[in-house]
Scaffold this motif. Structure first.
Motif, short mmCIF file in Angstrom:
data_model
loop_
_atom_site.label_atom_id
_atom_site.label_comp_id
_atom_site.label_asym_id
_atom_site.label_seq_id
_atom_site.Cartn_x
_atom_site.Cartn_y
_atom_site.Cartn_z
N ASN A 5 -3.99 9.63 -12.32
CA ASN A 5 -3.75 10.53 -11.19
C ASN A 5 -4.78 10.35 -10.10
OD1 ASN A 5 -1.36 11.79 -11.95
ND2 ASN A 5 -2.43 13.25 -13.25
N SER A 6 -6.02 10.08 -10.48
CA SER A 6 -7.08 9.88 -9.49
C SER A 6 -6.80 8.64 -8.63
CB SER A 6 -8.43 9.75 -10.20
OG SER A 6 -9.45 9.55 -9.26
N ILE A 7 -6.40 7.53 -9.25
CA ILE A 7 -6.13 6.32 -8.47
C ILE A 7 -4.90 6.50 -7.59
CG2 ILE A 7 -4.75 5.08 -10.20
CD1 ILE A 7 -7.26 3.44 -7.85
N MET A 8 -3.91 7.22 -8.07
CA MET A 8 -2.72 7.48 -7.26
C MET A 8 -3.09 8.32 -6.03
SD MET A 8 0.03 8.02 -10.34
CE MET A 8 1.32 8.63 -9.30
N ARG A 9 -3.95 9.29 -6.24
CA ARG A 9 -4.41 10.15 -5.14
C ARG A 9 -5.22 9.33 -4.12
NH1 ARG A 9 -9.01 14.46 -5.84
NH2 ARG A 9 -8.99 15.39 -3.81
N ARG A 10 -6.08 8.42 -4.61
CA ARG A 10 -6.88 7.58 -3.72
C ARG A 10 -6.01 6.64 -2.91
NH1 ARG A 10 -9.38 2.58 -3.60
NH2 ARG A 10 -8.83 2.02 -5.72
N LEU A 11 -5.05 6.00 -3.56
CA LEU A 11 -4.18 5.06 -2.85
C LEU A 11 -3.30 5.77 -1.83
CD1 LEU A 11 -3.21 2.66 -5.76
CD2 LEU A 11 -4.86 2.26 -3.93
N ALA A 12 -2.80 6.94 -2.16
CA ALA A 12 -2.01 7.71 -1.19
C ALA A 12 -2.89 8.12 0.00
CB ALA A 12 -1.41 8.95 -1.86
N ALA A 13 -4.14 8.47 -0.27
CA ALA A 13 -5.06 8.83 0.82
C ALA A 13 -5.33 7.63 1.72
CB ALA A 13 -6.37 9.37 0.24
N GLN A 14 -5.49 6.45 1.12
CA GLN A 14 -5.69 5.24 1.93
C GLN A 14 -4.47 5.00 2.83
OE1 GLN A 14 -6.42 1.94 -0.68
NE2 GLN A 14 -8.63 2.31 -0.73
N ARG A 15 -3.30 5.00 2.23
CA ARG A 15 -2.08 4.75 2.99
C ARG A 15 -1.91 5.76 4.12
NH1 ARG A 15 2.34 6.53 -0.28
NH2 ARG A 15 1.65 8.47 0.64
N ASP A 16 -2.01 7.04 3.78
CA ASP A 16 -1.82 8.08 4.79
C ASP A 16 -2.90 8.00 5.87
OD1 ASP A 16 0.28 8.81 3.17
OD2 ASP A 16 -0.56 10.75 2.59
N GLY A 17 -4.13 7.69 5.46
CA GLY A 17 -5.22 7.57 6.42
C GLY A 17 -5.03 6.40 7.36
N LEU A 18 -4.61 5.27 6.85
CA LEU A 18 -4.37 4.09 7.69
C LEU A 18 -3.25 4.37 8.70
CD1 LEU A 18 -4.59 1.29 4.99
CD2 LEU A 18 -6.28 1.79 6.78
N GLU A 19 -2.19 4.98 8.24
CA GLU A 19 -1.07 5.27 9.14
C GLU A 19 -1.46 6.31 10.19
OE1 GLU A 19 2.25 6.07 6.54
OE2 GLU A 19 2.26 3.99 5.82
N TRP A 20 -2.25 7.31 9.79
CA TRP A 20 -2.76 8.32 10.71
C TRP A 20 -3.65 7.66 11.76
CZ3 TRP A 20 -8.00 9.52 11.10
CH2 TRP A 20 -8.32 10.67 11.84
N GLY A 21 -4.59 6.83 11.32
CA GLY A 21 -5.50 6.15 12.24
C GLY A 21 -4.77 5.22 13.18
N HIS A 22 -3.82 4.48 12.64
CA HIS A 22 -3.04 3.56 13.47
C HIS A 22 -2.30 4.32 14.57
CE1 HIS A 22 -0.43 0.32 14.71
NE2 HIS A 22 0.63 0.99 14.32
N ALA A 23 -1.74 5.47 14.25
CA ALA A 23 -1.02 6.27 15.25
C ALA A 23 -1.98 6.74 16.36
CB ALA A 23 -0.34 7.46 14.58
#
Length: 158
Positions: A5-23
């Motif tokens: 669950n911890s790795i899934m949470r980290r990877l989702a945070a990376q993805r969401d953060g990258l997309e947020w930053g890109h926007a």
């Protein structure tokens, strides 16, 4: 929380953060940098969401999945300090940076991120976005995407 669950949470945070930053920087000219290529997942996602951007990559060694090898001219191979100095000297204007260097030891990782922060700052364009798994120093911390718990990932503006 289980390690899965911890790795899934980290990877989702990376993805969401990258997309947020890109926007946030979608209409700002400049390059991106992925610090810590690893297997290449983050770099691959950056290529997908920002196909027209130059994406610099820094890592000690090239050991990513074969489908995620960056172009030779964009891959800075070596120790982080030296490669960040090389990137700053290149004149690149970095508007989005992802920091994912690490040794796997929290205390050591936090100290390394703080030590490298001034060199990262030298590469960043004013108002650039930084997404990091470790706390960075000398940047304005901002609230990232609502989908990411504030203690899971760090978000900054330069």
């Amino acid at each position: 929380m289980s390690r899965l669950n911890s790795i899934m949470r980290r990877l989702a945070a990376q993805r969401d953060g990258l997309e947020w930053g890109h926007a946030l920087v979608a209409d700002v000219a400049g390059d991106y940098v992925d610090m810590g290529l690893g297997n290449g997942r983050t770099y691959d996602h950056l290529r997908e969401i920002a196909p027209d951007r130059r994406i610099w990559v820094i890592d000690r060694i090239l050991q990513c999945h074969p489908s995620c090898v960056p172009p030779e001219q964009d891959f800075l191979q070596g120790e982080a300090e030296e490669m960040l100095k090389k990137l700053a000297a290149s004149g690149a204007k970095i508007v989005l940076a992802h920091y994912d260097f690490g040794f796997g030891e929290k205390e050591k990782d936090v100290a390394e991120a703080a030590r490298l922060s001034p060199m990262i700052a030298d590469c960043m364009a004013p108002g650039g976005v930084l997404i990091s798994g470790q706390p960075l120093a000398g940047f304005e911390q901002v609230r990232g995407p609502e989908t990411v718990a504030p203690d899971r990932y760090c978000f900054y503006r330069s």
